[in-house]
Enzyme design. Structure first.
Site, short mmCIF file in Angstrom:
data_model
loop_
_atom_site.label_atom_id
_atom_site.label_comp_id
_atom_site.label_asym_id
_atom_site.label_seq_id
_atom_site.Cartn_x
_atom_site.Cartn_y
_atom_site.Cartn_z
N ARG A 46 -3.40 -23.37 -8.39
CA ARG A 46 -2.29 -23.14 -9.33
C ARG A 46 -1.03 -23.61 -8.62
O ARG A 46 -0.68 -23.11 -7.55
CB ARG A 46 -2.18 -21.65 -9.67
N HIS A 52 -2.70 -26.11 -18.69
CA HIS A 52 -3.43 -24.88 -18.32
C HIS A 52 -4.81 -24.95 -18.97
O HIS A 52 -5.14 -24.21 -19.90
CB HIS A 52 -2.63 -23.67 -18.83
N GLN A 97 -7.17 -21.75 -19.33
CA GLN A 97 -6.72 -20.83 -20.37
C GLN A 97 -7.18 -21.32 -21.74
O GLN A 97 -7.67 -20.54 -22.56
CB GLN A 97 -5.18 -20.73 -20.34
N ASP A 104 3.85 -18.58 -26.45
CA ASP A 104 3.92 -18.39 -25.00
C ASP A 104 5.38 -18.13 -24.64
O ASP A 104 6.28 -18.35 -25.47
CB ASP A 104 3.37 -19.65 -24.29
N CYS A 126 -1.47 -16.19 -24.14
CA CYS A 126 -2.15 -16.31 -22.84
C CYS A 126 -1.78 -15.18 -21.89
O CYS A 126 -2.52 -14.90 -20.96
CB CYS A 126 -1.85 -17.67 -22.21
N ARG A 167 -11.28 -15.50 -20.15
CA ARG A 167 -10.97 -16.30 -18.97
C ARG A 167 -12.14 -16.22 -17.98
O ARG A 167 -12.54 -17.22 -17.39
CB ARG A 167 -9.69 -15.79 -18.28
N1 NVA Z 1 3.77 -21.11 -19.60
C1 NVA Z 1 3.48 -20.00 -18.73
C2 NVA Z 1 2.04 -19.65 -18.76
C3 NVA Z 1 1.65 -18.49 -17.88
C4 NVA Z 1 0.19 -18.20 -17.89
C5 NVA Z 1 3.93 -20.35 -17.33
O1 NVA Z 1 3.68 -21.48 -16.89
O2 NVA Z 1 4.54 -19.50 -16.67
N1 CP Z 2 -2.62 -16.43 -18.58
C1 CP Z 2 -2.60 -16.54 -17.25
O1 CP Z 2 -2.87 -17.60 -16.68
O2 CP Z 2 -2.27 -15.39 -16.60
P1 CP Z 2 -1.89 -15.24 -15.06
O3 CP Z 2 -0.57 -15.94 -14.85
O4 CP Z 2 -1.78 -13.76 -14.86
O5 CP Z 2 -2.97 -15.85 -14.23
#
Ligand code: NVA
Ligand code: CP
Length: 303
Positions: A102, A129, A132, A219, A259, A287
């Site tokens: 990540r 993502h 997800q 989101d 998500c 997930r």
């Molecule tokens: N768009 C959000 C998704 C988190 C799972 C982010 O990147 O923070």
């Molecule tokens: N939706 C998601 O990816 O959650 P986290 O940021 O908690 O991993």
């Protein structure tokens, strides 16, 4: 399939194959059927951003598959002090059987795959993502029985979630309508992919996007790394909320997906969130199952 870097790289058959295996693994887990398909294998998990779901679901998933997962936070590994990703890739390839990462730039994920010799899984970048959205597609199919022919709607920021939902939805035969403020459109390469589909709509009108939808996604307005833009974004996204009023124009049995983490009162109304909490937490649970399927596909007999 050698890696999961972005959904654009996958065929429709790859996606459906993952969803089918995810359903099977979920069934096996719920019925206590052993499925240690990755016995003795190790997954390195690099986190340059926070996570609850991704970290826990990968770690638990790897345990349930008979393998082991290593949590490597940016604060602890040498990459955080500037060791190049190319070297990290080659080192981890000597110890582990897969890498989940990540991070911010998509290029880092692509570099890991290029320099390493083991499967790489994208656990979220600024661009996309994919894990997800595989869980999201699994959840929709579980609730609706099909994907093809349904209408998916996304309201809000043209971010990593929007990018992956557009690609995942279109590849599996869904109509996809996205409502974003003009300055916050999805990535140009995603729009370029979508332009060949006559069931894709991009608008700044949330009611147009949500009309007759089978599933509505939203989101956060400020993603990880954009905390400094939160106030400016709150202004730009004013009105881009999944509310009771918006759901009135969707199909009566429309699902709502998020998500998570969610900001009630911003991108989603608190009442709407609670009314659809079962679907949203099914999505979070999936997930685990979808990622187990990805890991088995990539790591059981790596190509
Ligand atoms: N768009 C959000 C998704 C988190 C799972 C982010 O990147 O923070
Ligand atoms: N939706 C998601 O990816 O959650 P986290 O940021 O908690 O991993």
């Amino acid at each position: 399939m050698k890696h999961l870097l972005k959904l654009m790289d996958l065929s429709r058959e790859d996606i459906i194959g993952i969803l089918n295996l995810a359903d099977q693994l979920k069934y096996e887990q719920k019925h206590g059927i052993a499925h240690k398909r990755l016995e003795g294998k190790t997954l390195a998990m690099i986190f340059q951003k926070s996570s609850t779901r991704t970290r826990v679901s990968f770690e638990v998933g790897m345990f349930q598959l008979g393998g082991h997962a290593l949590f490597l936070s940016n604060k602890d590994i040498q990459m955080g002090r500037g060791e190049p990703i190319q070297d990290t890739a080659r080192v981890l390839s000597r110890y582990c059987d897969g890498i989940m990462i990540r991070t911010f730039a998509q290029k880092e994920v692509e570099d890991l795959a290029e320099y390493g010799s083991i499967p790489v899984i994208n656990g979220l970048t600024d661009f996309c993502h994919p894990c997800q959205v595989l869980a999201d597609l699994m959840t929709i199919r579980e609730h609706k029985g099909v994907l093809e022919g349904l209408k998916m709607c996304y309201i809000g920021d043209g971010n990593n979630m929007a990018n992956s939902l557009i690609v995942g939805g279109l590849k599996t035969g869904m109509a996809v309508s996205v409502a974003c403020p003009k300055a916050y459109s999805p990535a140009p390469e995603v729009l370029n992919f979508a332009k060949d589909f006559d069931n894709f709509v991009l608008t700044d009108d949330i009611f147009e996007a949500a009309k007759d939808a089978d599933v509505i996604f939203t989101d956060v307005w400020a993603s990880m790394g954009q905390e400094g833009e939160a106030a400016e974004r709150a202004k730009a996204f004013n009105g881009y909320q999944v509310s009771e009023q918006l759901l009135q124009v969707a199909k009566p049995d429309c699902m709502v997906q998020h998500c998570l983490p969610a900001h009630r009162g911003e991108e989603i109304d608190a009442g709407v969130f609670e009314a659809h909490a079962d679907e949203i937490f099914d999505e979070a649970e999936n997930r685990l199952h979808a990622q187990k399927a990805v890991m088995v596909k990539l790591m059981q007999n790596p190509q």
